[in-house]
Design an enzyme around this catalytic site. Structure first.
Site, PDB file in Angstrom:
ATOM      1  CB  CYS A 167      -0.918  -0.008   1.226  1.00 60.66           C
ATOM      2  SG  CYS A 167      -1.939   1.469   1.380  1.00 60.66           S
ATOM      3  CB  CYS A 178      -0.360   2.190   5.677  1.00 59.26           C
ATOM      4  SG  CYS A 178      -1.068   0.634   5.067  1.00 59.26           S
ATOM      5  CB  CYS A 227      -5.130  -0.696   2.451  1.00 58.41           C
ATOM      6  SG  CYS A 227      -3.846  -1.122   3.651  1.00 58.41           S
ATOM      7  CB  CYS A 232      -4.168   2.913   5.914  1.00 59.98           C
ATOM      8  SG  CYS A 232      -3.925   2.740   4.137  1.00 59.98           S
ATOM      9  CB  CYS A 244      -9.395  -4.443 -11.505  1.00 55.15           C
ATOM     10  SG  CYS A 244      -9.089  -3.427 -12.925  1.00 55.15           S
TER      11      CYS A 244
END
Length: 138
Positions: free
Chosen positions: A48, A51, A97, A100, A120
């Site tokens: 991510c 984070c 995510c 976060c 995707c």
């Protein structure tokens, strides 16, 4: 997975680029076929951008022809969350995510075996870490 990360909108604006902020915090999307990881082939993991949570492995990446990086599974069931998205007059499954709550993209049920899933994902929501860098850290 590390505990949830919560920041104010102003804090996110300070650590993310404008494009990263629009996609991850405002549920935006990058234009198809424009992302840096769309045709990317190196081995490693995708984290991510907001984070650093481990999200996807190059081992599950495939060319879906959709214009965005696609994966048939996340690194673990705990790395991402899914929720219903009824925006733009359609019903889809949004992928965020788990650490976060950053918007990553959407998941569809038209992917390859073994899962039949196509995650995707926006390139701008990801940060790639090469396999050799992972192995040198240990």
């Amino acid at each position: 997975m590390a505990e949830n990360m919560v920041k104010t909108d102003e804090e996110w604006k300070k650590i993310l680029s404008r494009e990263e902020y629009i996609v991850t915090r405002k549920r935006g999307t990058e234009p198809p076929f424009s992302g840096k990881y769309y045709k990317f082939k190196e081995e490693g993991i995708y984290r991510c951008v907001a984070c650093g949570n481990d999200l996807f492995s190059s081992e599950t990446k495939f060319d879906s022809g959709s214009g965005w990086p696609s994966f048939w599974a996340p690194i673990s069931e705990e790395s991402v969350d899914e929720r219903e998205d009824r925006s733009y007059g359609m019903t889809r499954t949004e992928v965020v995510c788990a650490r976060c709550d950053s918007h990553l993209g959407h998941v569809f049920e038209d992917g390859p075996p073994p899962t039949g899933q196509r995650y995707c994902i926006n390139s701008v929501a990801l940060k790639f870490v090469p396999r050799d860098e992972l192995e040198s850290k240990g």
